[in-house]
Design a protein around this motif. Structure first.
Motif, PDB file in Angstrom:
ATOM      1  N   PHE A  38     -70.228 -28.196  41.595  1.00 39.13           N
ATOM      2  CA  PHE A  38     -70.438 -29.493  41.329  1.00 39.13           C
ATOM      3  C   PHE A  38     -71.803 -30.048  41.500  1.00 39.13           C
ATOM      4  CE2 PHE A  38     -70.281 -34.040  41.499  1.00 39.13           C
ATOM      5  CZ  PHE A  38     -69.721 -34.523  40.214  1.00 39.13           C
ATOM      6  N   VAL A  39     -72.384 -29.801  42.600  1.00 41.74           N
ATOM      7  CA  VAL A  39     -73.944 -30.066  42.843  1.00 41.74           C
ATOM      8  C   VAL A  39     -74.738 -29.349  41.940  1.00 41.74           C
ATOM      9  CG1 VAL A  39     -75.934 -30.038  44.647  1.00 41.74           C
ATOM     10  CG2 VAL A  39     -73.612 -31.033  45.242  1.00 41.74           C
ATOM     11  N   VAL A  40     -74.369 -27.891  41.836  1.00 43.15           N
ATOM     12  CA  VAL A  40     -75.476 -27.063  40.860  1.00 43.15           C
ATOM     13  C   VAL A  40     -75.560 -27.690  39.586  1.00 43.15           C
ATOM     14  CG1 VAL A  40     -75.479 -24.826  40.035  1.00 43.15           C
ATOM     15  CG2 VAL A  40     -75.377 -25.112  42.498  1.00 43.15           C
ATOM     16  N   GLN A  41     -74.009 -28.021  39.188  1.00 38.23           N
ATOM     17  CA  GLN A  41     -74.018 -28.472  37.621  1.00 38.23           C
ATOM     18  C   GLN A  41     -74.973 -29.671  37.474  1.00 38.23           C
ATOM     19  OE1 GLN A  41     -69.989 -28.853  36.454  1.00 38.23           O
ATOM     20  NE2 GLN A  41     -69.598 -26.944  37.154  1.00 38.23           N
ATOM     21  N   GLY A  50     -80.501 -31.952  29.711  1.00 32.41           N
ATOM     22  CA  GLY A  50     -79.676 -31.460  28.446  1.00 32.41           C
ATOM     23  C   GLY A  50     -78.512 -31.126  28.847  1.00 32.41           C
ATOM     24  N   PRO A  51     -77.620 -30.460  28.049  1.00 33.60           N
ATOM     25  CA  PRO A  51     -76.583 -30.125  28.345  1.00 33.60           C
ATOM     26  C   PRO A  51     -76.480 -28.696  29.334  1.00 33.60           C
ATOM     27  CG  PRO A  51     -77.107 -28.863  26.196  1.00 33.60           C
ATOM     28  CD  PRO A  51     -78.050 -30.228  26.686  1.00 33.60           C
ATOM     29  N   LEU A  52     -75.457 -28.580  30.130  1.00 34.50           N
ATOM     30  CA  LEU A  52     -75.212 -27.565  30.948  1.00 34.50           C
ATOM     31  C   LEU A  52     -75.463 -26.277  30.593  1.00 34.50           C
ATOM     32  CD1 LEU A  52     -74.198 -27.257  34.079  1.00 34.50           C
ATOM     33  CD2 LEU A  52     -71.752 -26.943  33.057  1.00 34.50           C
ATOM     34  N   ASN A  53     -76.239 -25.521  31.259  1.00 40.35           N
ATOM     35  CA  ASN A  53     -76.876 -24.149  31.172  1.00 40.35           C
ATOM     36  C   ASN A  53     -76.078 -23.374  32.112  1.00 40.35           C
ATOM     37  OD1 ASN A  53     -78.239 -21.985  31.037  1.00 40.35           O
ATOM     38  ND2 ASN A  53     -80.187 -22.724  31.320  1.00 40.35           N
ATOM     39  N   THR A  54     -75.353 -22.413  31.463  1.00 39.04           N
ATOM     40  CA  THR A  54     -74.481 -21.509  32.323  1.00 39.04           C
ATOM     41  C   THR A  54     -75.202 -20.581  32.968  1.00 39.04           C
ATOM     42  OG1 THR A  54     -74.277 -19.949  30.407  1.00 39.04           O
ATOM     43  CG2 THR A  54     -72.647 -21.785  30.393  1.00 39.04           C
ATOM     44  N   PHE A  55     -76.530 -20.396  33.086  1.00 35.99           N
ATOM     45  CA  PHE A  55     -77.172 -19.314  33.922  1.00 35.99           C
ATOM     46  C   PHE A  55     -76.939 -19.702  35.183  1.00 35.99           C
ATOM     47  CE2 PHE A  55     -80.694 -17.959  36.188  1.00 35.99           C
ATOM     48  CZ  PHE A  55     -80.567 -16.545  36.091  1.00 35.99           C
ATOM     49  N   VAL A  58     -73.458 -18.733  36.509  1.00 36.66           N
ATOM     50  CA  VAL A  58     -73.210 -17.329  36.749  1.00 36.66           C
ATOM     51  C   VAL A  58     -73.959 -16.875  37.972  1.00 36.66           C
ATOM     52  CG1 VAL A  58     -73.920 -15.101  35.640  1.00 36.66           C
ATOM     53  CG2 VAL A  58     -72.969 -16.892  34.132  1.00 36.66           C
ATOM     54  N   VAL A  59     -75.000 -17.231  38.083  1.00 38.02           N
ATOM     55  CA  VAL A  59     -75.761 -17.119  39.239  1.00 38.02           C
ATOM     56  C   VAL A  59     -74.578 -17.399  40.692  1.00 38.02           C
ATOM     57  CG1 VAL A  59     -77.655 -17.312  41.188  1.00 38.02           C
ATOM     58  CG2 VAL A  59     -77.916 -16.856  38.646  1.00 38.02           C
ATOM     59  N   LEU A  60     -74.492 -18.466  40.529  1.00 35.77           N
ATOM     60  CA  LEU A  60     -73.268 -19.167  41.635  1.00 35.77           C
ATOM     61  C   LEU A  60     -72.026 -17.994  41.854  1.00 35.77           C
ATOM     62  CD1 LEU A  60     -73.146 -21.389  43.494  1.00 35.77           C
ATOM     63  CD2 LEU A  60     -71.949 -22.769  41.996  1.00 35.77           C
TER      64      LEU A  60
END
Length: 123
Positions: A38-41, A50-55, A58-60
């Motif tokens: 949640f914190v990373v998002q 902007g919108p959530l970047n999935t990179f 994926v690292v998490l």
């Protein structure tokens, strides 16, 4: 087992698949993963504007995959169940439900083939 002790235990036993993990250790780790995710998002959305970047996710996932798999296998061992049953997670819907039920089950209070039970919970 307190929250920080559980997280520390999972991280220090990341490559030990042949032992046991208590329910508290397993569920505190799950909570830790949710909080960190949640914190990373939030940080990703805030920093990019902007919108959530999935990179970042994926690292998490890559960082938490082995410790999470390890604690899941050890939790199954604590109930006297083979860790190979974790492979059922790849079955959509049914797999996660089966794992959820199995990780909620109480510990086997006797010594089983994966060792003695975890120490009792302390307050």
């Amino acid at each position: 087992m307190p929250f920080l002790a559980a997280v520390s235990s999972v991280l220090s036993h990341t490559l030990r698949f042949g032992t046991r993990a208590s329910r508290a250790e397993y569920w505190w780790w799950q909570l830790f993963c949710v909080i960190v995710g949640f914190v990373v998002q939030i940080v990703i959305v805030w920093s990019t504007g902007g919108p959530l970047n999935t990179f970042g996710l994926v690292v998490l996932f890559a960082v938490f995959f082995i410790p999470s798999l390890s604690v899941q296998v050890r939790r199954l061992h604590d109930g006297g169940i083979s860790g190979w049953l974790s492979l059922i997670m790849v079955v959509p819907i049914v797999g996660p439900v089966v794992i959820l039920v199995l990780t909620i089950l109480p510990s086997d209070r006797r010594v089983n083939r994966w060792g003695p039970p975890p120490p009792p919970r302390t307050i």
